[in-house]
Design an enzyme around this catalytic site. Structure first.
Site, PDB file in Angstrom:
ATOM      1  N   ASP A 300       0.870  -1.181   0.000  1.00 46.87           N
ATOM      2  CA  ASP A 300       0.000   0.000   0.000  1.00 46.87           C
ATOM      3  C   ASP A 300       0.902   1.225   0.000  1.00 46.87           C
ATOM      4  O   ASP A 300       1.630   1.468   0.960  1.00 46.87           O
ATOM      5  CB  ASP A 300      -0.921  -0.009   1.225  1.00 46.87           C
ATOM      6  CG  ASP A 300      -2.046   1.010   1.138  1.00 46.87           C
ATOM      7  OD1 ASP A 300      -1.894   1.996   0.384  1.00 46.87           O
ATOM      8  OD2 ASP A 300      -3.065   0.833   1.823  1.00 46.87           O
ATOM      9  N   ARG A 302      -0.134   4.332  -0.210  1.00 46.41           N
ATOM     10  CA  ARG A 302      -0.812   5.532   0.264  1.00 46.41           C
ATOM     11  C   ARG A 302      -0.219   6.006   1.591  1.00 46.41           C
ATOM     12  O   ARG A 302       0.313   5.222   2.372  1.00 46.41           O
ATOM     13  CB  ARG A 302      -2.302   5.257   0.470  1.00 46.41           C
ATOM     14  CG  ARG A 302      -3.078   5.004  -0.797  1.00 46.41           C
ATOM     15  CD  ARG A 302      -4.503   4.626  -0.491  1.00 46.41           C
ATOM     16  NE  ARG A 302      -4.599   3.351   0.235  1.00 46.41           N
ATOM     17  CZ  ARG A 302      -5.746   2.790   0.588  1.00 46.41           C
ATOM     18  NH1 ARG A 302      -6.884   3.391   0.306  1.00 46.41           N
ATOM     19  NH2 ARG A 302      -5.742   1.620   1.222  1.00 46.41           N
TER      20      ARG A 302
END
Length: 375
Positions: A300, A302
């Site tokens: 991930d 983000r």
């Protein structure tokens, strides 16, 4: 001394150098990354032309290498993640397409050519990691071809320091500002206003949808929603993003108002081109986590620094978060946002997204209430 005298007409030179380096990689050009000791000249294998590749090989004088992230090297079976970035010497006569396959650009990736030996280039690892950050900022696959630059004689290369690369993300956050806003009645929340925030350095644009008339001095219902063109706009069945988006708007409206932050973080931060590449890998049998790592990304990519920045700029300090993702809760708390409660946001499962949603639950740490995957 004035700020202009310190930074020049175009602002902070360190921020400018990273922006320009990102643009160069996207255009298929080489850049130079440097620290106090040495320099690395690299190009992104995704965008490099055959002509640039030939010039790099010639300039390297036999010392060119393909630099891969630890995730990609592990996915390709040539290293463990603990080994860090891998440097693969480029043999004479190597083909650019072979490097692209090894770098994960070709999807699904080809097998590693047997003629490529793998080395651990610890000395250049930090510079390579800086290059990966620049490539990721340009939404490129983080696989680079280049060489250690001892002469530093090519004045045509944009040069960026490793320190500037490391500071760039924080400089971008500091540049975030409200650009425009307007009343936009929504199907599920007629009384809504959209405020657009722009990162003046990286040029990302994020939207705050202010639903109803929330009291920002009280606890505010908030949803963090990363952009998903395929799900939000086109109704893709591979995820439940569009359904989750609409449910969030409706739920916030039913609670009397709140804020939905629509964040420019497509594909868990890897960008739309790479999300589509990951879909091809999923069709070939990988789950969503392994597919991203096959391309050289983290599970991930983000971060929620920008979400916290937007909430602070809106004057919101205490929230009730619509999510099943504990990482969002801890990230906002780390940035001074008080998360006083959590509201699950559950989407629907279908034959196209079942495996994806299971991987999010079993491998990404999402909470057990989740039967849908958008958190």
């Amino acid at each position: 001394m004035t700020t202009q005298q310190q930074h020049g007409i175009n602002g902070d030179p360190s921020a400018l150098s990273v922006d320009r380096a990102t643009a160069e990689l996207r255009r298929g050009r080489a850049i130079r990354i440097t620290d106090d000791r040495t320099s690395l000249v690299v190009a992104a294998v995704e965008t490099a032309s055959q002509a640039l590749f030939a010039r790099l090989i010639a300039a390297a004088g036999g010392s060119a290498a393909l630099f891969l992230t630890a995730e990609r090297a592990h996915a390709a079976g040539i290293a463990t993640r603990d080994d860090g970035p891998a440097a693969i010497p480029v043999p004479d006569g190597a083909d650019l397409e072979a490097l692209r396959a090894l770098g994960g650009v070709s999807v699904p990736g080809a097998a590693r050519p047997a003629t490529f030996a793998v080395q651990r280039e610890r000395r250049l690892a930090d510079l390579a990691a800086g290059g990966f950050k620049v490539a990721k900022a340009g939404r490129l696959v983080p696989a680079l071809v280049g060489f250690e630059d001892r002469a530093g004689s090519d004045a045509g290369l944009v040069t960026v320091s490793l320190a500037d690369v490391d500071r760039h993300a924080q400089a971008a956050l500091a540049s975030m500002k409200l650009t425009s806003k307007a009343r936009v009645p929504l199907a599920d929340a007629v009384d809504s206003e959209i405020a657009l925030f722009r990162d003046e350095i990286g040029h990302s644009e994020h939207v705050a949808v202010i639903i109803g008339r929330p009291n920002f001095d009280d606890v505010v219902p908030v949803r963090l929603h990363s952009a998903c063109l395929t799900g939000d706009l086109l109704g893709s069945l591979r995820c439940d993003c569009g359904e989750q988006l609409r449910k969030a708007v409706s739920r916030i409206a039913s609670l009397g108002g709140g804020v939905l932050l629509y964040l420019d973080q497509e594909g868990r931060g890897i960008g739309l081109p790479n999300k589509l590449r990951a879909y091809v890998l999923q069709d070939a049998g990988l789950d969503t986590v392994d597919a991203d790592q096959h391309l050289g990304f983290l599970a991930d990519e983000r971060n929620y620094d920008v979400a916290a920045t937007l909430l602070h700029q809106l004057g919101i300090r205490r929230i009730q978060l619509l999510t099943n993702n504990p990482q969002k809760i801890s990230a906002l708390r780390d940035h001074g946002i008080e998360v006083v409660g959590r509201l699950p946001l559950v989407g629907s499962t279908n034959s196209h997204n079942e495996r994806y949603l299971r991987a999010k639950l079993e491998r990404a740490g999402h909470l057990a209430e989740e039967t849908g995957g958008r958190v």
